[in-house]
Design an enzyme around this catalytic site. Structure first.
Site, mmCIF file in Angstrom:
data_model
loop_
_atom_site.group_PDB
_atom_site.id
_atom_site.type_symbol
_atom_site.label_atom_id
_atom_site.label_comp_id
_atom_site.label_asym_id
_atom_site.label_seq_id
_atom_site.Cartn_x
_atom_site.Cartn_y
_atom_site.Cartn_z
ATOM 1 N N CYS A 80 5.921 -15.122 3.083
ATOM 2 C CA CYS A 80 7.237 -15.422 2.507
ATOM 3 C C CYS A 80 7.834 -16.656 3.173
ATOM 4 O O CYS A 80 7.350 -17.114 4.202
ATOM 5 C CB CYS A 80 8.173 -14.254 2.746
ATOM 6 S SG CYS A 80 7.595 -12.748 1.984
ATOM 7 N N ASN A 84 9.960 -12.978 7.275
ATOM 8 C CA ASN A 84 8.590 -13.391 6.980
ATOM 9 C C ASN A 84 7.701 -12.802 8.059
ATOM 10 O O ASN A 84 7.927 -13.037 9.243
ATOM 11 C CB ASN A 84 8.497 -14.925 6.976
ATOM 12 C CG ASN A 84 7.066 -15.433 6.871
ATOM 13 O OD1 ASN A 84 6.768 -16.516 7.344
ATOM 14 N ND2 ASN A 84 6.182 -14.683 6.256
ATOM 15 N N GLY A 85 6.681 -12.066 7.628
ATOM 16 C CA GLY A 85 5.756 -11.453 8.582
ATOM 17 C C GLY A 85 5.496 -10.016 8.198
ATOM 18 O O GLY A 85 5.796 -9.596 7.072
ATOM 19 N N GLY A 93 5.984 -18.095 -1.504
ATOM 20 C CA GLY A 93 6.265 -16.850 -2.211
ATOM 21 C C GLY A 93 6.881 -17.121 -3.564
ATOM 22 O O GLY A 93 7.855 -17.863 -3.653
ATOM 23 N N TYR A 131 -4.473 -22.573 5.145
ATOM 24 C CA TYR A 131 -4.133 -22.418 3.731
ATOM 25 C C TYR A 131 -2.645 -22.400 3.373
ATOM 26 O O TYR A 131 -2.220 -23.060 2.441
ATOM 27 C CB TYR A 131 -4.798 -21.129 3.206
ATOM 28 C CG TYR A 131 -4.275 -20.695 1.861
ATOM 29 C CD1 TYR A 131 -4.695 -21.356 0.705
ATOM 30 C CD2 TYR A 131 -3.336 -19.671 1.743
ATOM 31 C CE1 TYR A 131 -4.200 -20.983 -0.537
ATOM 32 C CE2 TYR A 131 -2.838 -19.303 0.508
ATOM 33 C CZ TYR A 131 -3.273 -19.952 -0.628
ATOM 34 O OH TYR A 131 -2.775 -19.607 -1.846
HETATM 35 P P1 AMP Z 1 -10.954 -15.277 -3.429
HETATM 36 O O1 AMP Z 1 -11.111 -15.660 -4.843
HETATM 37 O O2 AMP Z 1 -10.478 -13.847 -3.307
HETATM 38 O O3 AMP Z 1 -12.165 -15.509 -2.586
HETATM 39 O O4 AMP Z 1 -9.760 -16.138 -2.821
HETATM 40 C C1 AMP Z 1 -10.001 -17.370 -2.241
HETATM 41 C C2 AMP Z 1 -9.083 -18.406 -2.806
HETATM 42 O O5 AMP Z 1 -7.725 -17.966 -2.778
HETATM 43 C C3 AMP Z 1 -9.164 -19.680 -2.013
HETATM 44 O O6 AMP Z 1 -9.409 -20.717 -2.922
HETATM 45 C C4 AMP Z 1 -7.798 -19.864 -1.361
HETATM 46 O O7 AMP Z 1 -7.275 -21.159 -1.603
HETATM 47 C C5 AMP Z 1 -6.909 -18.832 -1.985
HETATM 48 N N1 AMP Z 1 -6.284 -17.960 -0.988
HETATM 49 C C6 AMP Z 1 -6.706 -17.644 0.231
HETATM 50 N N2 AMP Z 1 -5.892 -16.747 0.823
HETATM 51 C C7 AMP Z 1 -4.924 -16.495 -0.057
HETATM 52 C C8 AMP Z 1 -3.775 -15.667 -0.058
HETATM 53 N N3 AMP Z 1 -3.492 -14.864 0.983
HETATM 54 N N4 AMP Z 1 -2.989 -15.673 -1.176
HETATM 55 C C9 AMP Z 1 -3.293 -16.442 -2.242
HETATM 56 N N5 AMP Z 1 -4.366 -17.231 -2.310
HETATM 57 C C10 AMP Z 1 -5.176 -17.265 -1.235
#
Ligand code: AMP
Length: 466
Positions: free
Chosen positions: A9, A110-111, A36, A250
């Site tokens: 968040c 946030n957390g 978020g 990320y």
């Molecule tokens: P996945 O398809 O489940 O392997 O998700 C990986 C992709 O989601 C990567 O391209 C990241 O950029 C993105 N990503 C990684 N962590 C998160 C997160 N917590 N929330 C949303 N997107 C994420």
């Protein structure tokens, strides 16, 4: 990047007599929208009473001109929320309003804390009337009921009891408070704006407002801002720090600085290290937009291979438009990314991403590149294999859903359909961000070494993550 996973968040706060604080907060949380996208809210105070407006949706959808007009005062806090699917409800939107013996208080968090269940049981015995199942509400009641004559005493009392990740902005009728947990898991910084003060999750929010960034809030530090000015003190101490390394990989925006790291530069260095750890003969390098572009550039420069942005992302495909069922999720990747066959045809491509979590996104992107005529696709990933779930504010999926908790790197390579797959090592990542994992960062999602003990079954009974 896909919408089945959730971001952290964003929190914001401003103390600025004579300024339009609701509008400042609107722009502050607008700059934190990437943290978020599910709900947003602003609370203001004018010395007497608190005003609150929260709603589901993006910041630009949540506030009409009239809402900002109604949010009067000289102090404000704001929040953008992203949570687990089941909890996508207005009641969980923040800021949260509670009333304790010292008066009303609004809080943005946030957390994720790890002892919310325990705290909640105690607080209910003391008379707290919980409205939600969020750990944020447990923090709010804990602070609202804390004994002590001053905010300093009350916050020290509460911080000694709350365990986990919490970056907070808090509003009382006449005071703005900022708090960062002693591990420093989530970011928080502050600065000056037109004679007033602003606090935000990331420096990008302060810079968009034209504020002068002062510094990060230190782990365990509390800021109290009222008519006397700014006062800071140490609310709690910890032997170690545990800044979330995933913020740098990320979450955070590339133009933010967190605890001395410019996020863009950290990502470029991760990409360069990936090129050293996992070199490959190739014709072009590309990063998956937006979060892996800097890493892709770093890889390309180190490997001396040209960079081409062969994937374009439609930035307007947000969670709002994609429901969490598998068919639409698959369509989501199609709707989100398009490519350039003219550039890709016959080329050996190095595809750089920030992370593979469940393994849903990557096979689709590899297949888009193959359909566009790529001769080879070599996947390179900045985050080491994610094998453990996060208990500190990143909704990363349960262990059983994490592809690297279930499969070997070679099995993952086969599943995603790449010619080769290389992950950045845990040491390579630590070196990229200038820290060592034992004293500086939390990297438990890769190593299982949590900075403080967590109940590993917490997933099952989880209080909702924000
Ligand atoms: P996945 O398809 O489940 O392997 O998700 C990986 C992709 O989601 C990567 O391209 C990241 O950029 C993105 N990503 C990684 N962590 C998160 C997160 N917590 N929330 C949303 N997107 C994420």
């Amino acid at each position: 990047m896909l919408d089945n996973l959730k971001e952290s968040c964003g929190v914001f706060g401003v103390y600025a007599p004579g300024e339009d604080v609701s509008r400042i907060t609107f722009f502050g949380i607008f700059a934190l929208q990437h943290r978020g996208q599910e709900s947003a809210g602003i609370a203001t105070a004018d010395g007497g009473k608190l005003n609150l407006h929260t709603r589901m949706g993006l910041v630009s959808q949540v506030f009409e001109e009239d809402d900002l007009e109604r949010l009067k005062g000289h102090i404000a806090i704001g929040h953008t929320r992203y949570s687990t699917t089941g909890s996508s409800r207005i009641i969980n939107a923040q800021p949260i309003l509670v009333k304790g013996p010292w008066g009303p208080m609004a809080l943005a968090h946030n957390g994720n804390i790890v002892n919310a269940m325990e705290l909640r049981a105690d607080l209910e015995r003391q008379g707290a009337e919980f409205q939600t199942t969020t750990d944020s509400e447990a923090i709010a009641w804990m602070i609202a009921f804390a004994p002590g004559k001053t905010w300093q005493e009350r916050l020290r009392y509460a911080m000694a009891r709350i365990k986990g990740a919490y970056s907070l902005t808090i509003l009382t009728p006449d005071t703005l408070i900022g708090v960062r947990d002693p591990l420093g898991v989530r970011p928080l910084c502050f600065g000056r704006l037109n004679g007033g003060w602003v606090i935000a999750s990331e420096t990008c929010a302060l810079e968009h407002l034209g504020a002068q960034v002062e510094r990060d809030v230190r782990p365990g530090e509390v800021l109290i801002i009222d008519s006397q000015g700014l006062q800071t003190f140490n609310g709690a101490t910890s032997e170690r720090r545990a800044g979330c390394v995933f913020e740098l990989i990320y979450f955070a925006r590339p133009d933010s600085r967190i605890d001395g790291n410019l996020v863009y530069q950290s990502r470029e260095t991760m990409g360069a290290r990936l090129a050293i750890e996992h070199p490959v003969e190739a014709d072009i390098v590309t990063g998956i937009p937006d979060s892996a572009v800097a890493a892709g550039l770093g890889y390309a420069r180190q490997a001396n291979i040209p960079y081409s942005q062969v994937l374009t992302k439609n930035r307007y495909v947000g969670r709002t438009f994609i429901q969490p069922d598998q068919r639409l999720r698959d369509l989501g990747v199609r709707l989100k990314f398009n490519t350039l066959p003219e550039i890709i045809k016959g080329k050996r491509v190095v595809l750089v991403d920030d992370s593979i979590v469940r393994g849903t996104t990557t096979p689709h992107i590899v297949s888009i590149l193959r359909k566009a005529g790529a001769a080879e696709v070599h996947m390179r990933v900045c985050a080491p294999p994610i094998r453990w779930s996060c208990h500190f504010g990143v909704d990363m999926a349960t262990r059983s859903e994490l592809i690297a908790a279930q499969k070997s790197v070679e099995e993952i390579r086969v599943k995603i359909g790449a010619d080769s797959l290389g992950y950045l090592s845990v040491d390579g990542l630590a070196a990229s961000v200038g820290g060592d994992d034992k004293t500086t960062f939390c990297n438990a999602c890769f190593t299982g070494r949590y900075p403080i003990p967590v109940q590993l079954e917490l997933d099952k009974f989880a209080l909702e993550t924000v």
